[in-house]
Design an enzyme around this catalytic site. Sequence first.
Site, mmCIF file in Angstrom:
data_model
loop_
_atom_site.group_PDB
_atom_site.id
_atom_site.type_symbol
_atom_site.label_atom_id
_atom_site.label_comp_id
_atom_site.label_asym_id
_atom_site.label_seq_id
_atom_site.Cartn_x
_atom_site.Cartn_y
_atom_site.Cartn_z
ATOM 1 C CG ASP A 168 -4.587 -10.710 -3.800
ATOM 2 O OD1 ASP A 168 -3.982 -9.713 -3.583
ATOM 3 O OD2 ASP A 168 -5.719 -10.993 -4.387
ATOM 4 N NE ARG B 280 -4.074 -1.915 0.374
ATOM 5 C CZ ARG B 280 -4.486 -2.845 -0.603
ATOM 6 N NH1 ARG B 280 -4.146 -2.556 -2.131
ATOM 7 N NH2 ARG B 280 -5.552 -3.665 -0.392
#
Lengths: 446, 317
Positions: A303, A60
Site C-alpha cells: 500500500d 500516482r
Amino acid sequence: MTGLLIRGATLLGETREDIRIRGGRIAATGRLTPELDERVIDADGLVALPGLVDLHTHLREPGGEASETVLTGTRAAAAGGFTAVFAMANTSPVADTAGVVEQVHALGLQHGYATVRPIGAVTVGLEGERLSEIGAMARSRASVRVFSDDGRCVHDALLMRRALEYVATFDGVIAQHAQEPRLTEGAQMNEGALSGELGLAGWPAVAEESIIARDVLLAQHTGARLHVCHLSTAGSVEVIRWAKARGIAVTAEVTPHHLLLTEDLARGYDARFKVNPPLRRDDDVRALREALADGTIDIVATDHAPHPAEAKECTWAEAAFGMVGLESAVPVLQTTMIETGMLGWEDLARVMSSAPAAIGRLDGYADPLTEGAPANVTLVDPAARRTWSTDDLRGRSRNTPYTGVELAGTIVATVHGGVATVLDGDLRPADEVVAAWAGLREDARG
Amino acid sequence: MKHLLSTRDLDRATAVSILDIAEDMARTADREVRKLPTLRGKTVVNLFFEDSTRTRLSFESAAKRLSADVITFSAKGSSVSKGESLKDTAQTLQAMGADAIVVRHHGSGAAHLLAHAGWIDAHVLNAGDGTHEHPTQALLDAFTMRQRRYGADSRERDLAGMRVVIVGDVVHSRVARSNVWLLSTLGAEVHLVAPRTLLPSGVETWPVTVHEHLEPALALGPDVVMMLRIQQERMHAAFFPSGREYAREWGLTAERFALLGPDTMVMHPGPMNRGLEISSAAADSSASTVLAQVTNGVFIRMAVLYLLVAGSSEERA
C-alpha cells in the site's frame, strides 16, 4: 556483458547455489564457473529470493506526479526488491478505461525497472455507481485482472455482488478496501481509548469487519474470487479464517506497517503515522502476524502511498492518509516475521512473490529461481541492520513511518527479467536499464 | 513551563501555582492602574483559525494588562483562507518576532504540532484544538470553583473533596477533556453524564464516574454542575433525536435546578443554548458562575502568559 552470474547465494535461505542469467531467463543453477561475458555478483552470505510482487502500489501517475510517477515508483520498487507492482486505480484520470491502463502499463515497459500491472477501477471514477469497462481493460494490452476502487470501498451490496460476478467473467478479482463509509465519516485513527483522549474521530474495527463479513458471504453466494486489501484488525482475521474454512474463494493481504506499528504513534499528532486503515492495537498486530504465519493471510502488499511534504506537514485531520513502503517492505518483514521465527525465507517468497502473482494472474512467478524461469531475482543481505532514514528512500516522496527505527536486512541486488535494476545496494541508472532491455529485445529477435 | 498544550501534562503543584498566580493577577484588577509591566517588549500573537470572539478578547485583554504587544491574526479573510499552511503562518508570525503564540484551531493536535514540529521556537498556548483540549478554560473553571468554595482563603488549595458533575456532549468537547484531567489532578471527584452516543470511546479508562442519566448524578449532591454546550446540528448525525428530547433528558431544567443544594455552582463554558442544555432559571440564578468564569478567564490567561513568557517566579511582583 550479456549475462549475469550470481555466485554463492543461499536460495530461499536453504541451499547455496550459483544462478546464471541469460536472455532474460534463469539459464542454470548449481555450481557454475564464470564465463567471460558475464557480470559476476558475489552473493556470499546473501539470500536469493524470487523477484517480489506488490499487489498494492500507488504510482500516482497520471495526475499525482508531485508525489510519484511510474518511473520514480518503480525505482522505489526495484530498490525494495520488487520486480512487479500492481498500480492502484485512484489516479487522475482514474484508471477506469483501457486508455488509462494501457498508458500506465506502457510507462512501466518503457522504464524497465519493474513490470507494471495496472489495477482497474471497479466503478466509473471510483464513484460507486456504475461499473467501469472491466472487459475492455481486461482485454487491453495491460491485461487487467485486478479491479479495485481502493480507498473507496464498494459499499453498495448490489453493486458489489454484480462486480464480483462480472469480474469473474474475465478471470479477474475484486480487491476490496473494506471500510463501511457511514461508520467512518471523518475517521482519523483507530477508535479506542486513545482516539477518545486525543479528540480524533475514531475508525472502528467493526467498519472493516462488517464489510469483510458481507463480502465473503457475497463471494460464497456468487462463487467469485474476492481479495481483501490490507487487513488491520484481529476481528478481520477471524472472519477470513471462518470464510476459508467454509471453502470461500477469498484471499487477504496485510501491509508491512500493520505488522509493526501501533496506534500509540498517533500520540504526537505526527501525520506520517496517519494511514488508512489506521494503525491498530498490539493485539491486532499480533493477530495479523499469526495469520500471515498460518496462511490465513495470503500475501504482504505495501500500500505504498506517496504524498508530498505539505500533505503531511499539517494538522492530523487535514493530512493525507498513507505512507510509503516499497523500500522498507523486506526489512520490516525480516524484522517482524523472519527474526521472530514466524516465517522462513521460503514462506516470505510465497507471501511476497508467488502468491500475489497468482492472485493477480501474473505469469512467470510460479516456479521461480529454476532453470527456464524468467530471471526475476532479489538478493537480500539478512545480516545488515540499519537505522531507517529518508535517505533510504528512492521514490519521490519522503513519508516513511520508520525514520529512526532499526530494521534488519537490506536489498543488495534486484534483477528484473534478466536486467539488473539494483546492484551493490543501489539503483542502476535509468539509461543503463533501458539499454539492457533494448539489448534483450534485440537478442530475442536475433 | 515552555508551552501549555494540555491539562494532562500538569501536575498538582504546577496547576495550583497557576491558580495562585491568577489570584495575584485578580488582586491587581482592583488597583487604580491595572496594567502590569511584566511583558513589556514582548509580543503575543493570537492566532485564531476558528471564530471565538470571547476567547480571543480574553487573551487579548490578558496580554495587554501584562503590557505585551498584541497581534491578532484571524484566519478568516486572511492568507490562510487562501491556502497558506499552518506551518507557513506560524513561521511568518515568528519572523515578526512573536514570543508567544496563542492558537485556536479546528484540528485536534494543532497546538502540539506548533510546539513540537520544529517550525518555530515561540511559546505555544493552546486556546482550544479541535475536540482535544482547551486548558485555560479548565484552569479558569478550577479557579472559579476554588474561589467560590474558599474565597480569600483559596491560595495553595486544590479541589480535594469537591464533587463535579459534567453534563452533555463530552465526545466533541475539548472543555470536558481538559476539565477531566485537571479536576482529577486537583483531587476533585468527577462525574460525567451523557447518552452513550455523546461519550468518547475509552471513557471507562478516564478518572471519572460515568452516568447515562442526569437525575442519579444530581442526587449525589454535587458541588458543581457544569453544562456543556450542545451543537444543534448533532441531532442530524443521530447523536440524539431532537433538541426537545435532549433538554428533557439531559438539560438543566428549572425543575432539576430547583432540586440542587443551595451552594451548588452551575457552570457553563459559554455560549449557552438557553432552553436546550440549560434553562434560564439556572443560567440567571445566583448559583450560576457564568460571568465569574469570564472575569476569571482573564486572570488565568494572564497567569499562564506570565508563566510561559516572563519565566521564573522570582520576577513576580
